[in-house]
Structures are given as C-alpha cells and as structure tokens.
Design an enzyme around this catalytic site. Sequence first.
Site, PDB file in Angstrom:
ATOM      1  N   LYS A 109       0.866  -1.180   0.000  1.00  0.00           N
ATOM      2  CA  LYS A 109       0.000   0.000   0.000  1.00  0.00           C
ATOM      3  C   LYS A 109       0.896   1.221   0.000  1.00  0.00           C
ATOM      4  O   LYS A 109       2.041   1.151   0.463  1.00  0.00           O
ATOM      5  CB  LYS A 109      -0.875   0.009   1.268  1.00  0.00           C
ATOM      6  N   ASP A 149      -6.550   4.183  -5.224  1.00  0.00           N
ATOM      7  CA  ASP A 149      -7.155   3.996  -3.901  1.00  0.00           C
ATOM      8  C   ASP A 149      -7.868   5.317  -3.605  1.00  0.00           C
ATOM      9  O   ASP A 149      -8.241   6.031  -4.540  1.00  0.00           O
ATOM     10  CB  ASP A 149      -6.041   3.669  -2.896  1.00  0.00           C
TER      11      ASP A 149
END
Length: 419
Positions: A109, A149
């Site tokens: 991430k 995201d």
Amino acid sequence: MDHKKEDKNICINCEERLTDIHNLHNLTKEEQELLNRPKRVLTVSIPVRMDDGEVKVFNGYRVQYNNALGPTKGGIRYHEDVDLEEVKVLAFLMSLKTALAGIPFGGAKGGIEVNPDELSKGELERLTRGFVKEIYKFIGPHLDIPAPDVNTNAQIMAWFVDEYSDIVGEFTPGVVTGKPLILGGSEGRELATSLGGAFVLKRFVENFGDKKENLSVAIQGFGNVGMNIAKILDDWGYKVVAVSNSRGGIFDQNGINIKDLIEKMADTRDFPSGFGKEISNDDLLLLDVDVLIPAALSNQITKDNADEIKAKIILEMANAPITKEADQILEKNNVEVIPDILANAGGVIVSYLEWVQNSENYYWKEKEVNEKLKEIIESAFDKVMNLRKEKDLNNIRNASYILAVNRILEAERLRGTLG
Ligand code: NAD
C-alpha cells in the site's frame, strides 16, 4: 512484547490482528516475527514546482508488506491524513487479501500526504510523476504494482505508466492497474469490487442462509462500491430497502427503485424525494434487515451499536467497518460477518486479470473477465467455508485469516525463509 518501543519496523496493529490467529493456530515465534513486520518501507520526499513558482515538498510512502507469493500489489492514496502506521496495516491486509484470493501477488500500500482538492491538475500530475521518480527502482510488473485507492484514479495511473515507461525506456502498462481502457485497463474493473461482493453474498445465501429469496438489504455508502452493489443485487432480485451517503439515507420497507434512483442521482449527490423516508446513517445500521452492507468508511459498527444490529448477515464491502470489540458482540448474537478481505477482494482480483492481459498484450471482453472473477472469488469463498467447518471455527473472519496466513507461510517455507 517489549520490543515495541525500540523496533520501528514492527507493525503494532498487525501484531494485534494476528493475536487471534496465533491463539487459534499456534504460530511459531519465527512465524509471528515474520508476519508482524513489513518487508520493505519506503519514505520519500517529493519536491513539486507549484503553479505560483514556489517549490513544495510532499511526503510519500510505499510499504511492501509481504512478497512470498509474488510481486506486491496495492493501492496508492492521496490524502492529508496518510500515516505510515496506517499504510503498514493496509499493506498487511492486502497481503492477506491476495493470499486468500489465491492470486500470485503479495501485498502493498502507499500514499502521499496531500489534499488533492487543493492542487491544480498540473500540480497533481507533477506530484504523481515526482513520486514515480522517487520509487521507480522499487516498483515494476514483477516487483510491486500500485493501483488507485482513496482520491486516486485512472488518470493518475495513466501518468504513472507514462513516467515509468519514460524512465525505463519501454511501454510498461503492467506497472500499475486501474488504468484507462485505452492504456491497457481491463473491462469490468469499475464494477469488480461490487460484483465480487455480490457473488460471495449469493453463494453464502444459497449454501448457508436459512432464507433464500427476496432478502432485504441495507447499504451504507452510495459511492462506487455501494451504488454498484445496490444495482447488482436489485437486478438479482434482492430487495434493497435502504441506502445512504455522507448526507444521510432513505428507507422504504417495500424496496427502493434502485434503477430510477441511480438515474435521478446522475446530477446530484442528494437523494431525491419520493424514494423513501429519510433516515440517518446511524439508523440505517440498526434496521431490521436480512443483510447489512457497510460500503463507506472504517469503524462504523463499534461496541456502542453492535448489540443493536438486527441484520443476520453483514457483508463488509468497506475496509474494516467493524471494530474488534464489535466483532465479538456480533458473534455472540449469531450475526454472520463476511469479512472485508474476502467480500471486497473483487477489485484486486480484476487488477490481477488486468495485469495478466497486459502481460499477454491480449484483451478480454467484460463477460470473460466477470466469469474469471466469479470463479476465483467463489473458489476462495468455498475454501474459507470448508476450513471453517473442518476446524469448527466460530466466524468467517478467523477462517479467512488462517487460510491467508497459511498460504503465505507455506510459500515462505518453500522459499527457505522459514525452517
Ligand atoms: P466512494 O468514495 O466512491 O464512496 C464512498 C461513499 O461513502 C459515498 O457515497 C460517501 O458519501 C459515503 N460516505 C462517506 N461518509 C459517510 C458516512 N459517514 N456515512 C455514510 N456514508 C458515507 O468510495 P468507494 O470506492 O465506493 O469505497 C467505499 C469503501 O469500499 C471504502 O472503505 C473503500 O476502502 C472500500 N473498497 C473499495 C474498493 C474499490 O474498488 N473501490 C475496493 C476495496 C475496498
């Protein structure tokens, strides 16, 4: 453990999440040590020439948590509250999600501390290109593959591809997923998360639910995920009785006309009148429905409201919408929770399919993508439910975690990292 204070690499929150698995599954000390920390953490400073000529420096992060199963995979968010500890946890959850889905990726991430609404388009592009310049040595189709995201989108991925391709000297669409179709994106990516969740819910209801037809559903969040899952479930004959967004919600116990609602909402973010009575987000969570779908934010069901939840099934489309204490209360009340790492894995599964198409340079029709998504997510679901039965586990979350952790540890053992 006493290493917490000194050990900057440990992911404290991941360690806490692994405690349940350790209790059920007796992880060895080495296994815990390995799983409690990310493999690689990058912190970068990105200088950006702003439109007024000043240079501003932004903080960027990329955490590659575990790569035992393949190149790491996970989104990049642009948000002023991006925080390294949170990025670590999200990267850890991505590692579990890819392992659980049985796709050949690890988990990662990333994010930049920025409020993108305060940037012009040109500034956003320079920031994105600057980030790629800082991290390009550590990403790539066989190394680490970012994706959109929170507050990042297909346009930002297009700049990513362009900058990376310029630096390495060849067109490399497989360096990110979630791209525009014309630059190697996949058909079906937009709906993938919602469709995956709907496949899982349908399978659960058909195989394990007491009631199979005309189930009532309440959905918190009416964005990409919430709106699309409402549309799919409505098409499949479920009765969507309540939906909400950040401004509040609507409820009609006879079922909301979702198609009309979506049409009417094309030019407004408010729910138009005439579709149901107004309810608050708090009330929506407590409705007497068969299925509750949190599809907005984290930490929506807590110890303060869990005991009042009347739904029999919760499908976690948002990431981490239920706190740990709430989970225990729901389990005591026999509410079945289908956890985020399973319910919302459709997005990363179609990202994998996008990457495969980029590798082959051959592109499939949406029907083919959706069929593959169905096969992969249903297979993951079946494995979880079998493990739950075999080990007589109380909840689907623990079964999902155990399955995912087992896959990662098996790969680590075969690769020789663990004895
Ligand atoms: P989105 O920004 O498109 O939509 C979010 C929705 O939540 C909006 O309707 C917004 O109004 C609503 N919302 C915000 N605050 C709220 C509140 N307090 N109460 C009720 N509703 C509120 O985001 P999305 O892409 O639909 O993602 C939703 C969730 O699903 C997030 O938790 C995200 O991390 C998770 N998720 C998304 C994907 C994906 O592919 N988009 C994949 C996996 C997980």
